[in-house]
Design a protein around this motif. Structure first.
Motif, PDB file in Angstrom:
ATOM      1  N   LEU A 164     -27.556   5.082  74.642  1.00 21.43           N
ATOM      2  CA  LEU A 164     -26.270   5.763  74.768  1.00 21.43           C
ATOM      3  C   LEU A 164     -26.290   7.081  74.010  1.00 21.43           C
ATOM      4  O   LEU A 164     -26.493   7.100  72.804  1.00 21.43           O
ATOM      5  CB  LEU A 164     -25.148   4.897  74.189  1.00 21.43           C
ATOM      6  CG  LEU A 164     -24.469   3.847  75.066  1.00 21.43           C
ATOM      7  CD1 LEU A 164     -23.443   3.097  74.235  1.00 21.43           C
ATOM      8  CD2 LEU A 164     -23.806   4.482  76.275  1.00 21.43           C
ATOM      9  N   GLU A 165     -26.087   8.170  74.715  1.00 19.33           N
ATOM     10  CA  GLU A 165     -25.845   9.436  74.023  1.00 19.33           C
ATOM     11  C   GLU A 165     -24.337   9.590  73.856  1.00 19.33           C
ATOM     12  O   GLU A 165     -23.587   9.549  74.830  1.00 19.33           O
ATOM     13  CB  GLU A 165     -26.396  10.627  74.808  1.00 19.33           C
ATOM     14  CG  GLU A 165     -26.137  11.943  74.099  1.00 19.33           C
ATOM     15  CD  GLU A 165     -26.593  13.162  74.872  1.00 19.33           C
ATOM     16  OE1 GLU A 165     -26.467  14.271  74.335  1.00 19.33           O
ATOM     17  OE2 GLU A 165     -27.068  13.011  76.020  1.00 19.33           O
ATOM     18  N   ILE A 166     -23.880   9.770  72.635  1.00 15.30           N
ATOM     19  CA  ILE A 166     -22.463   9.954  72.360  1.00 15.30           C
ATOM     20  C   ILE A 166     -22.156  11.444  72.440  1.00 15.30           C
ATOM     21  O   ILE A 166     -22.652  12.234  71.635  1.00 15.30           O
ATOM     22  CB  ILE A 166     -22.077   9.386  70.979  1.00 15.30           C
ATOM     23  CG1 ILE A 166     -22.613   7.955  70.824  1.00 15.30           C
ATOM     24  CG2 ILE A 166     -20.566   9.416  70.796  1.00 15.30           C
ATOM     25  CD1 ILE A 166     -22.148   6.992  71.885  1.00 15.30           C
ATOM     26  N   LYS A 167     -21.363  11.801  73.427  1.00 15.64           N
ATOM     27  CA  LYS A 167     -21.065  13.215  73.666  1.00 15.64           C
ATOM     28  C   LYS A 167     -19.675  13.564  73.157  1.00 15.64           C
ATOM     29  O   LYS A 167     -18.924  12.712  72.705  1.00 15.64           O
ATOM     30  CB  LYS A 167     -21.178  13.506  75.167  1.00 15.64           C
ATOM     31  CG  LYS A 167     -22.570  13.225  75.733  1.00 15.64           C
ATOM     32  CD  LYS A 167     -22.630  13.523  77.213  1.00 15.64           C
ATOM     33  CE  LYS A 167     -24.025  13.236  77.777  1.00 15.64           C
ATOM     34  NZ  LYS A 167     -24.107  13.527  79.226  1.00 15.64           N
ATOM     35  N   GLU A 168     -19.352  14.845  73.251  1.00 15.33           N
ATOM     36  CA  GLU A 168     -18.028  15.281  72.821  1.00 15.33           C
ATOM     37  C   GLU A 168     -16.935  14.652  73.680  1.00 15.33           C
ATOM     38  O   GLU A 168     -17.136  14.379  74.869  1.00 15.33           O
ATOM     39  CB  GLU A 168     -17.913  16.802  72.931  1.00 15.33           C
ATOM     40  CG  GLU A 168     -18.689  17.566  71.884  1.00 15.33           C
ATOM     41  CD  GLU A 168     -18.323  19.041  71.863  1.00 15.33           C
ATOM     42  OE1 GLU A 168     -17.147  19.377  72.118  1.00 15.33           O
ATOM     43  OE2 GLU A 168     -19.219  19.855  71.586  1.00 15.33           O
ATOM     44  N   LEU A 169     -15.785  14.454  73.076  1.00 11.32           N
ATOM     45  CA  LEU A 169     -14.609  14.041  73.824  1.00 11.32           C
ATOM     46  C   LEU A 169     -14.107  15.216  74.660  1.00 11.32           C
ATOM     47  O   LEU A 169     -14.266  16.375  74.271  1.00 11.32           O
ATOM     48  CB  LEU A 169     -13.497  13.607  72.865  1.00 11.32           C
ATOM     49  CG  LEU A 169     -13.805  12.419  71.938  1.00 11.32           C
ATOM     50  CD1 LEU A 169     -12.695  12.269  70.911  1.00 11.32           C
ATOM     51  CD2 LEU A 169     -13.979  11.141  72.734  1.00 11.32           C
ATOM     52  N   ASP A 170     -13.505  14.927  75.809  1.00  7.10           N
ATOM     53  CA  ASP A 170     -12.911  16.015  76.577  1.00  7.10           C
ATOM     54  C   ASP A 170     -11.489  16.275  76.086  1.00  7.10           C
ATOM     55  O   ASP A 170     -10.966  15.590  75.209  1.00  7.10           O
ATOM     56  CB  ASP A 170     -12.964  15.729  78.080  1.00  7.10           C
ATOM     57  CG  ASP A 170     -12.026  14.603  78.524  1.00  7.10           C
ATOM     58  OD1 ASP A 170     -11.275  14.069  77.694  1.00  7.10           O
ATOM     59  OD2 ASP A 170     -12.052  14.257  79.724  1.00  7.10           O
TER      60      ASP A 170
END
Length: 467
Positions: A164-170
């Protein structure tokens, strides 16, 4: 400031589904510093048996001793001489019960002990894979964790059961951080901070945005005053070169030759640095016009990095003397211009969120989305349903005046230059506006002002909020 855990619905559901498998799991979780990895894990392990090990750069013997203390009785009395024995001890603990084992900042373990991965592979094959262990390897060194999980040369290649890559929230998640702000203030906050929870939690929505900017970003010694510089010092060997590149892009120099001229870097060296910024640090992306073979441009991915290199770094001499007001005046003067670029991204995020639904009897369904430009002409967003040969042409206007029909006519004219399936495609025109419209919608046209966007989002976009 808002202290609840927001969104990450997909990530939590993914981990919960793997938890229910009741088989040995080895999952890699990674993402840049401050993105919310640890908070995600805290939410996931609630009500479960879990052992959390934060990896420091201490010598291995000291590190193993602290790991045993974290396990508690009776393991804190056990003597473990090497990492292989500790891995085997984990196998004993999880031999007949479901247990979560977390190594946070796992990349440091590889630094402390060069054979950490090979030993993990050995013990996984011989013992751990036959237990009920739920092993999470967590890290903020993105390129290192990707190499561990995806490279064929990695000792644990083929062993991991998830990644899982944790990306920025939109934007639609970040607005929940600021219940006391109106929508304009939320837009402003997002245009400055982007979707990094660490940054979002620093702004106090009982204070004006300008006050937060001054106290949290512009004041020497404040939490975000040196944040990008610290990040580059930690992650790169030549931070000055990377800072010159990011500053050039933030100031609007987005083509390769422009960046080379402004940064003063030779083109062969610039290519190497850009690859690092794109693939390893994930601070920059190369964007090409959708469905075109034109040359790409470079853009900064994170709003705060863009803001810092535009307003903080160039004004460091002034800010070091404590003159925050002068810089703040410049930021306020360019506020709408800065928000307008974020507004385009927010509109794109909105379309991604409502993809597969209908708005005003117009179906929104596409499989690719991006920007388009050709010579002097540019379209903010084009979304394409390749199967149905349906193209959505999108224009975004963040102005205080209602959008006139002239904007629609201009969009239609520009769409004629987009040649993909031109003679057989179906076309829909979508206009996003901050302040509404001076005309009524027409056939194959969708008009969405900020108020309407928010109403749709509140009904259609579900954001998980946990305490």
């Amino acid at each position: 400031m808002f202290s609840m855990f927001i969104d990450r619905e997909y990530e939590l559901d993914f981990l919960e589904s793997r938890w229910l498998s009741d088989r040995a799991e080895l999952i890699i979780i990674y993402g840049r510093r401050g993105i919310g990895k640890t908070e995600l894990i805290k939410q996931f392990i609630k009500g479960k048996i879990a052992h959390y090990f934060f990896v420091t750069t201490e010598d291995l013997r000291t590190l193993l001793k602290s790991f045993l203390q974290n396990l508690g009785s009776p393991y804190d009395k056990v003597s473990v001489e090497n990492l292989e024995s500790f891995y085997e001890l984990i196998g004993d603990i999880a031999s007949n019960k479901r247990v979560i084992i977390i190594f946070d900042e796992f990349q440091r373990l590889i630094t402390v002990h060069k054979g950490a991965l090979s030993l993990l592979q050995k013990v996984w094959d011989e013992k751990l894979s036959k237990t009920k262990v739920f092993l999470l390897l967590v890290g903020s060194a993105v390129s290192v964790l990707e190499r561990i999980g995806k490279s064929y040369e990695s000792p644990i290649y083929g062993r991991r059961t998830g990644m899982l890559e944790i990306k920025e929230l939109d934007y639609w998640a970040t607005r929940k951080f600021f219940p006391n702000y109106d929508e304009s203030a939320r837009l402003h906050a997002y245009s400055i901070l982007g979707g990094v929870p660490l940054y979002l939690n620093l702004f106090d929505d009982t204070k004006p945005i300008e006050k937060n900017i001054e106290e949290r970003i512009l004041t020497r010694g404040s939490e975000l005053y040196d944040e990008p510089e610290i990040l580059l010092l930690q992650e790169t060997r030549e931070p000055a070169a990377y800072m010159s590149i990011l500053r050039a892009i933030a100031m609007g120099y987005t083509r390769f030759s422009e960046i080379s001229d402004i940064s003063g870097l030779e083109k062969n060296k610039l290519s190497k640095y850009l690859i690092t910024l794109i693939d390893r640090l994930k601070l920059v992306e190369r964007e090409r016009p959708i469905k075109e073979k034109g040359r790409g441009i470079y853009k900064i991915r994170n709003n705060f990095i863009k803001f810092w290199f535009r307003y903080v770094l160039p004004n460091k001499s002034v800010l070091e003397l404590g003159n925050t007001r002068e810089v703040l005046k410049q930021i306020i003067a360019e506020k709408n211009l800065f928000i307008s670029k974020a507004f385009e991204e927010i509109a794109k995020q909105f379309l991604l969120r409502v993809n597969g639904t209908r708005i005003d009897d117009i179906e929104i369904r596409f499989n690719i989305i991006g920007r388009w430009w050709k010579k002097e002409k540019e379209i903010d967003i084009i979304a394409i349903n390749e199967k149905e040969k349906h193209v959505y042409f999108v224009e975004c206007k963040y102005t205080d005046k209602p959008v006139t029909r002239k904007t629609l006519i201009n969009l239609m004219r520009k769409s004629e230059e987009f040649t993909w399936k031109k003679e057989e495609r179906q076309e829909t025109y979508i206009l996003f506006s901050k302040a509404g419209f001076s005309f009524e919608p027409e056939e194959n046209t969708l008009l969405i002002d900020l108020k309407k966007m928010i109403n749709i989002a509140d009904k259609e976009i579900q954001i998980r909020i946990l305490s």
